[in-house]
Design a protein around this motif. Structure first.
Motif, mmCIF file in Angstrom:
data_model
loop_
_atom_site.group_PDB
_atom_site.id
_atom_site.type_symbol
_atom_site.label_atom_id
_atom_site.label_comp_id
_atom_site.label_asym_id
_atom_site.label_seq_id
_atom_site.Cartn_x
_atom_site.Cartn_y
_atom_site.Cartn_z
ATOM 1 N N UNK A 35 0.827 -1.208 -0.130
ATOM 2 C CA UNK A 35 0.094 0.085 0.073
ATOM 3 C C UNK A 35 0.873 1.297 0.002
ATOM 4 N N UNK A 36 1.974 1.260 0.672
ATOM 5 C CA UNK A 36 2.946 2.435 0.828
ATOM 6 C C UNK A 36 3.378 2.695 -0.506
ATOM 7 N N UNK A 37 4.024 1.634 -1.162
ATOM 8 C CA UNK A 37 4.546 1.978 -2.367
ATOM 9 C C UNK A 37 3.551 2.412 -3.414
ATOM 10 N N UNK A 38 2.323 1.959 -3.429
ATOM 11 C CA UNK A 38 1.393 2.136 -4.452
ATOM 12 C C UNK A 38 1.010 3.794 -4.141
ATOM 13 N N UNK A 39 0.932 4.224 -2.853
ATOM 14 C CA UNK A 39 0.641 5.743 -2.547
ATOM 15 C C UNK A 39 1.610 6.562 -3.143
ATOM 16 N N UNK A 44 3.844 10.392 -6.786
ATOM 17 C CA UNK A 44 4.778 10.910 -7.643
ATOM 18 C C UNK A 44 4.356 11.430 -9.185
ATOM 19 N N UNK A 45 3.276 10.380 -9.669
ATOM 20 C CA UNK A 45 2.563 10.877 -10.890
ATOM 21 C C UNK A 45 1.825 12.305 -10.805
ATOM 22 N N UNK A 46 1.286 12.705 -9.516
ATOM 23 C CA UNK A 46 0.435 13.637 -9.196
ATOM 24 C C UNK A 46 1.556 14.745 -9.249
ATOM 25 N N UNK A 47 2.538 14.747 -8.665
ATOM 26 C CA UNK A 47 3.502 15.771 -8.538
ATOM 27 C C UNK A 47 4.224 16.213 -9.866
#
Length: 69
Positions: A35-39, A44-47
């Motif tokens: 879950x942490x990696x997916x978040x 990262x994609x959002x930034x």
């Protein structure tokens, strides 16, 4: 210089291929990543999207247009 249909659509086809590839990878990896990696990946994609958007918006302020009849 006249462009062929493939030349005109090459960017659209490349975009469609990358979206399809990303969707397929996302479906294959769903539930397998912590879950942490997916978040972190989503953040990262959002930034990255924010950075590209702000960069493009700032470039618009420097653009100069010609006279309009």
């Amino acid at each position: 210089m006249e462009l062929s249909l493939l030349d005109k659509l090459s960017g659209t086809l490349a975009n469609a291929a990358t979206v399809t590839l990303g969707t397929g990878l996302g479906l294959m990896l769903r539930g397998r990543l912590p879950e942490r990696m997916a978040r972190i990946m989503v953040q990262g994609v959002g930034l990255t999207t924010l950075f590209i958007g702000i960069s493009m918006a700032s470039a618009l302020g420097k653009a100069r247009g010609g006279a309009i009849d």
